[in-house]
Design a protein around this motif. Sequence first.
Motif, short mmCIF file in Angstrom:
data_model
loop_
_atom_site.label_atom_id
_atom_site.label_comp_id
_atom_site.label_asym_id
_atom_site.label_seq_id
_atom_site.Cartn_x
_atom_site.Cartn_y
_atom_site.Cartn_z
N TYR A 1 0.86 -1.19 0.00
CA TYR A 1 0.00 0.00 0.00
C TYR A 1 0.89 1.23 0.00
N LEU A 2 0.83 1.98 -1.10
CA LEU A 2 1.71 3.15 -1.27
C LEU A 2 0.89 4.44 -1.16
N ARG A 3 1.47 5.40 -0.47
CA ARG A 3 0.79 6.70 -0.34
C ARG A 3 1.32 7.65 -1.40
N TYR A 4 0.42 8.24 -2.13
CA TYR A 4 0.79 9.23 -3.13
C TYR A 4 0.30 10.59 -2.66
N PRO A 5 1.20 11.54 -2.47
CA PRO A 5 0.78 12.88 -2.00
C PRO A 5 -0.07 13.60 -3.05
N LEU A 6 -1.09 14.30 -2.56
CA LEU A 6 -1.99 15.04 -3.46
C LEU A 6 -1.47 16.46 -3.68
N VAL A 7 -1.60 16.89 -4.92
CA VAL A 7 -1.13 18.27 -5.22
C VAL A 7 -2.10 18.96 -6.19
N HIS A 8 -1.96 20.29 -6.22
CA HIS A 8 -2.53 21.06 -7.34
C HIS A 8 -1.45 21.16 -8.38
N ARG A 9 -1.84 20.98 -9.58
CA ARG A 9 -0.88 21.17 -10.64
C ARG A 9 -0.48 22.64 -10.65
N GLY A 10 0.73 22.93 -11.05
CA GLY A 10 1.17 24.32 -11.04
C GLY A 10 0.30 25.21 -11.93
N THR A 11 0.29 26.47 -11.64
CA THR A 11 -0.50 27.40 -12.45
C THR A 11 0.38 28.02 -13.53
N ALA A 12 -0.27 28.49 -14.53
CA ALA A 12 0.47 29.06 -15.66
C ALA A 12 1.19 30.32 -15.23
N LEU A 13 2.45 30.43 -15.62
CA LEU A 13 3.23 31.62 -15.29
C LEU A 13 3.16 32.60 -16.45
N PRO A 14 3.32 33.89 -16.12
CA PRO A 14 3.23 34.91 -17.18
C PRO A 14 4.22 34.65 -18.29
N GLY A 15 5.43 34.19 -17.96
CA GLY A 15 6.44 33.99 -19.00
C GLY A 15 6.34 32.65 -19.68
N GLY A 16 5.27 31.94 -19.44
CA GLY A 16 5.14 30.58 -19.98
C GLY A 16 5.59 29.57 -18.96
N GLY A 17 5.20 28.34 -19.14
CA GLY A 17 5.53 27.28 -18.20
C GLY A 17 4.59 27.27 -17.00
N LEU A 18 4.92 26.40 -16.04
CA LEU A 18 4.04 26.23 -14.90
C LEU A 18 4.79 26.53 -13.61
N SER A 19 4.07 26.98 -12.63
CA SER A 19 4.66 27.13 -11.30
C SER A 19 4.78 25.75 -10.68
N ASP A 20 5.51 25.66 -9.57
CA ASP A 20 5.63 24.37 -8.90
C ASP A 20 4.26 23.91 -8.40
N PRO A 21 4.08 22.61 -8.35
CA PRO A 21 2.81 22.10 -7.83
C PRO A 21 2.67 22.44 -6.35
N GLN A 22 1.45 22.66 -5.92
CA GLN A 22 1.18 23.03 -4.54
C GLN A 22 0.53 21.88 -3.78
N PRO A 23 1.08 21.55 -2.59
CA PRO A 23 0.46 20.48 -1.80
C PRO A 23 -0.98 20.79 -1.45
N ILE A 24 -1.76 19.75 -1.34
CA ILE A 24 -3.15 19.88 -0.90
C ILE A 24 -3.21 19.40 0.54
N THR A 25 -3.83 20.18 1.39
CA THR A 25 -3.90 19.80 2.80
C THR A 25 -5.20 19.05 3.07
N TRP A 26 -5.22 18.38 4.21
CA TRP A 26 -6.44 17.65 4.61
C TRP A 26 -7.58 18.63 4.84
#
Length: 1099
Positions: A225-250
Motif C-alpha cells: 500500500y503506497l501513499r501518493y501525496p496530493l497536489v494542485h498542478r502548477g498554475t500558468a506563469l506569465p512567461g510561460g511554463g508552470l509554477s511548482d505544484p502546490q500540496p493539498i492539505t487535509w
Amino acid sequence: MTETSKPSSDSNSSGLGSAGAELPKQYKPADHEERIRARWDAAKAFHADPQRVLRGEAKPYCIVIPPPNVTDRLHLGHALNNTLQDVLARSHRMMGFETLWMAGTDHAGIATQAVVERRLKKDEGLTRQQLGREKFVAKVQAFKDEYEKIITDQLKLMGCSCDWDRQRFTMDEVCARAVREAFFRLFKDGLIYRGKRLVNWDPVLQTAVSDDECYDEELDSSFYYLRYPLVHRGTALPGGGLSDPQPITWNELARGGYPGAEQHPGEEQAWVTVATTRPETYLGDTAVAVNPKDQRANALRGLFVELPLVGRIIPIIEDDYVVLPAAMQADPEAAKSDPKAVFATGFLKVTPAHDPNDYEIGLRHKAAIEACGNAVLINMLAPDGSVSDKHGWTDVGDAHLFVGLPREKARKKVLEEFKARTVDNSSVPLLAETKPYRHSVKHSDRSKAIIEPYLSDQWYVKVTDDRLAPAANRALVAEQRKAEQQSGRAADGDGALRFYPARYAKTYEQWHDGIRDWCISRQLWWGHRVPVWSKSLADSANENVNSFAANEEIPKSMFDRLWSTFPSHLNASQLENMGFWVRDFFVPSTNEYVRYVCASSGVTAISVGQIESLGFAQDTDVLDTWFSSALWPISTMGWPDPRAAGPAFDGLLQAFNPTTTLCTAREIITLWVSRMVMFERYLMPEKWQAEKTTPKALESLAQNGQGRGPLPFKNVFIHAVIQDGEGRKMSKTLRNGLDPLDVIATHGSDAMRFTVCQMTTQTQDVRMPMTVDPATGRNTSPKFDLGRNFSNKLWNAARFTMSMLGASSHPTSDIPHPTSLIDRWMLSRLATATKEINDSIANFEYSNYAQTMYDLLWRDFCDWYLEAIKPTIATDKAQQAVLRATLDCILRLLHPIMPYVTEAVYEQVRLIPAATVRGISLGASRKGDLLCTAGWPEVNASLRDEKTEAAFERARALITAIREVRSQHAVQPKRRITLHAPAGLLDADASALVQTLAGVETITPSAPAANSVAMAFESSQLHLSNLKDAAAAGDTTAERERLQKVISDNEKSIATLEGRLNNPGYAQKAPPAMVKQTQDQLAKAKADKDAAAAALAAL
RNA sequence: GGGCGGGUAGCUCAGUUGGCUAGAGCAUUCGCUUUACAUGCGAGAGGUCCAGGGUUCGAGUCCCUGCCUGCCCA
C-alpha cells in the motif's frame, strides 16, 4: 517365410499347405515389421501420383500431417494422431483414391531455441549472444536434423503410410519461399502492420511470447500500500511554463467534502493510498484512477498526485474499472468473497506501459494524462527486465537510484525508500502497509521466467479484417454456423468446412468473433526472418513536424524527396520494380521517417545486396512459428510457384488442394486450424476450384482470393487427448509419458494402433494408465495387451485357415453358392460388418471401427465360424471358398488399423487360389502384390440375410443353454452327450451346429432313460442325458441350484413385463409391435419358469 | 466471467433419432494341456446409470436445478 512371398513360389501350390503349418504359434511383431516396411518402401506404395488425378483416373484423397515439432521425440499423443491419419490414408488408398499423406516437421521457433539454449548453457556454458547469431542458428539446425530423423523414424515404425518422398520442413527452401510470399502479399495489402503494444515479454529469452507459451502459477506475494501525496498542478506563469505544484492539505480536502479528511492533521499534506503487487512499476504510473461511484471521487476531481522521488505530476481520473473496497460495495458481505475487493483501497495506480488493463484505462483517459505533459505510456524497463531510463522514460528525477536494478531488486529498493520516506510535511510514511497475498502469476513456458507485460514494437497481422477472421467463419457449413449469420454460398470456400465432432465448430467460430490482431514477430534467432528492410531518415527540413501521428503511413513521395538528396538512391517505384513493396512512416518520438521495404519471394540476393548497400537493414525479428504452419497445406505443395519448387511438385496443388481432412487435437483449433483457413482463403485464388484443372491454373496463383479463396481442407476431425491414468496431461516433467517406440517394442506397432483406435470415441479425453514392463524396463501400458492379443488372434485364425485350405485341393471355378446355414451366416455377418466399417470410417468413428473388427474376427469368425466348420471344411468346396474369401475380406478391412500383421498374413493368403464367392468383390493389388494397395472389399448388401441370422441365433441360443448345463454339471469338456428334443425342432443345419459346438453326440426324439437334466428352450422342455458315467451320477444339488436360479430370474422378468403390460397407457400408446414383443417375452418367461419348476419337482 | 466436455460394473470405457431384463475389454470366480491360438477356450459373479425434479405409456438417453470433475477462451 520370406521365400513364400517371392513370386517364384506363386505356382508352387504344393508348398502352400505346409506354408501355414510352418508359421509359428505366436505372432512376433519384431519378426515381420521391418521386412514388411521394406516391401512397402520398395514398391513406393505410398507415393502419390497427381497425374492420375489430373487424368481423371482416380479421385484424390489428401491429408497433410500436423507437422510435429522438432523439439523432441514423438509421444503417445502423436502416435494417436498419426495412427488416426494413417487409418484414413490406408483405407482410402485401398478404396481406390489416389492418396497423398504429406509428411513433415515444424521448426517450432521458441521451443526449439529454448531447448538448444539450455543445452548450450549446460554443455558449453555459453549464452546464444556469446556464440553469435550465425553459429547459434547452425547449432539449432544440427539439433533439428537430429530430431527430424528421430521423428521420421518413429513415424515409419508406427507404420505411417506417408509419402516419404515429399517430406517437408517448415523452414526448408520451398516453405520459406511461401512464407516470404505470404508476408509480402499481406504487407502489400496493408494487412501486416507495425504496432507498439503491450506483449507478454520473456525477460530471459528477451522476446515476445504468446499466451499459449505461458502458464499460470500461484505464488506467495504481497499487496503493498503506497501513499501518493496530493497536489494542485502548477498554475500558468506569465512567461510561460508552470509554477511548482502546490500540496493539498487535509483541511482543503475536508472543505471539498472528502469523507474522513477531518481525522487527519489539517495542515499536513493529504494523500491517497494505492494497492499494488508490483510496487516498482510506480515509476511508470501516469494516472491514479478512482471509481466514479466512490464517495471520495467528487472531492478529488481535478486534483493530481505527485509521484514520490520521480516528481511526476499525474491526474486523478475516474474509471469504473476500479474495484470499490468491500466496505463501500452495495453488499459488503458478498464482496468479501472477492479478493480484489478485500484488498482494494479504491485507488488504482495506472501504469499503462506495464499492465494490460491499465493500458486500456490509459487510452480511455489519454487527454487528461497528456494534459499533464506526460505520455500515456511510460516504459521504465529495459528488455532484460531491469529499470532503465533508456526505453521511454525521461523524467527520472530523484528516482535514479532505481535505475539499473533488476525487477526484484528494484521492488525491494522501492519498498525500502517508501518505508524510509514520509509524505512531505508530515510523519506519515509513504509505505502504508504490506499484506500477504497469494495469486497466480504468468510465467514463460520456455524459460520459466515471470512474464512482464512489456511495451514493444511488433509486427501484426490484421486478422480482424473481413477478409481474414470473418472469412474463416463464412467457411463453415451452414448447419455448423450460428443461425443469424447464415448466408448463401458466395465463393469456393464458403460453407464447406465441417468439424467432427460438430461441437468444435463453436470453439472455432467464437474464437474468430473475439479475435484480436495477431502479433507475429518474435525476438528470436530460430525462425523465418521478417522479410523487411528499413532505413530511417531524419526530418532535416523539419517540414512535417506535428503533421503526422505516431506511426502514421505517409506518402511515398515525401520519403523519396528526402532520399533524393543522397548521392545514390532508389525511389519507391524503382524499388517496387525490383520486387519490393515500400511503405513509409513518420515516427514523432525520434522525428524520423522510416522506410519499410518488404521483399517478395522473387527478389534476388543481388537486389537485397543492393538495398543493403544503401543502408537498409533487415529486421532482426523472426516470425511466429504459426505463420509458417498456417501455410502448410499450400507451402508443402509448392505454392506460390510449383514450377520453381521443382518437378516433384508438378500438379500437386491442382490434384490435392483443397485437401480432404485435417486430423488434430482441439488445443490448436485456434492456433492452427483457424490460421490455415484464413491464409488459404486469402492467398489462394478465388476461382481455384474451377480453374485448377485448366491451363491457367498456375498463372491464377498470382491472384489473391482476398478471403473468398478455397479451403485448406474440407473436414476437420478433432480427436481426444491422451492423459495418464490419473487424468493428468502426459508430460516430460511428470515422467508419465509413453514413447511409441517402447510400446512397439513391448507390444508391436499393430497392437498400439489397434488400442488407440479402440480408445478413440467422440469424447475429449482418454486415459492411459502406465506401467513399467518388467521384461524390458520400458514404460508401457497393459491397455496394449488388447491389441497384441488381437494381432495374435488374427495370426492364428490365418494359420488355421491355411492349414485347412492347404491340406485340400481348392478349385478356382464352378463353386456352387454356399447353402449351409453357417456359411450363409458368415457372409451375412461379413456384409453387415463391412457396411458398419464403411460408415464408421466416413464418420471418423474409430472405436466403432475397431470394435466391429474385433467382433467380426474374434466373435463371429473365430469363436463360431471356424469352430463350426471344422467337421466339413476338408471336403466342402463351397465352404472352402467362403473361408478363403472371408479371411481375405477381414485382412483388407483390418489392414488400415493393423497394417503389419495383415500384410504379413496376406503374404501367405494371397498365394491360395481363390474361388469367386457371389456378392464379394476383391480388387487386385495395384503395387507389388501388397495388401496396402489391394482393393477395399466390396460386399454386396444382398448377402445380409436376416432370416439366416435369426436361424443361427436360434441354434446359438440352444448351444449356449446346453453349455450352461454342462458347466453347471461339471460335464467333462470332451464328453459327447445326448440331446432329447422333439423331432422337427431342429433342421439338419442347426442340428449339426449343436452337435459340433455343444458337444452333443446324438439328438433324439426319444425320452431320456435315466439321469437326465431338463432344460427350457423356446417354451418347450428338452432333456440332456449321458452327462456322466453311471457311477458318477446322483448328486442333484447343482441341478437344484441351477433350476432355482432359472426360476427366480424368470420371476423377476415376469414381474417387470407384467408391470409394463398392466400399465393402461402402454397398450394404448406404445407401438403395437412393441406390445406384441413384450407379450411374447412374458409368455417365454412364464414357460421357462414352468419348465424349470417342473424339472425341479421331478428331481 | 463466457463456452465446451465428463460423472454407467473394482478399473478403462461403449450405449447414434427415448423402446430387449443396460454392454465390452481388463481384473475377479469356477472348469479346461478340446489337435489355430493359455496373448487361448467354456461358464459365472459383479451396476440405486452423480443427486433431485419434470416431460412421456416408457428416460442411462430429452428438459430444468444442484453437486463433483476436466478442458478452452477472457
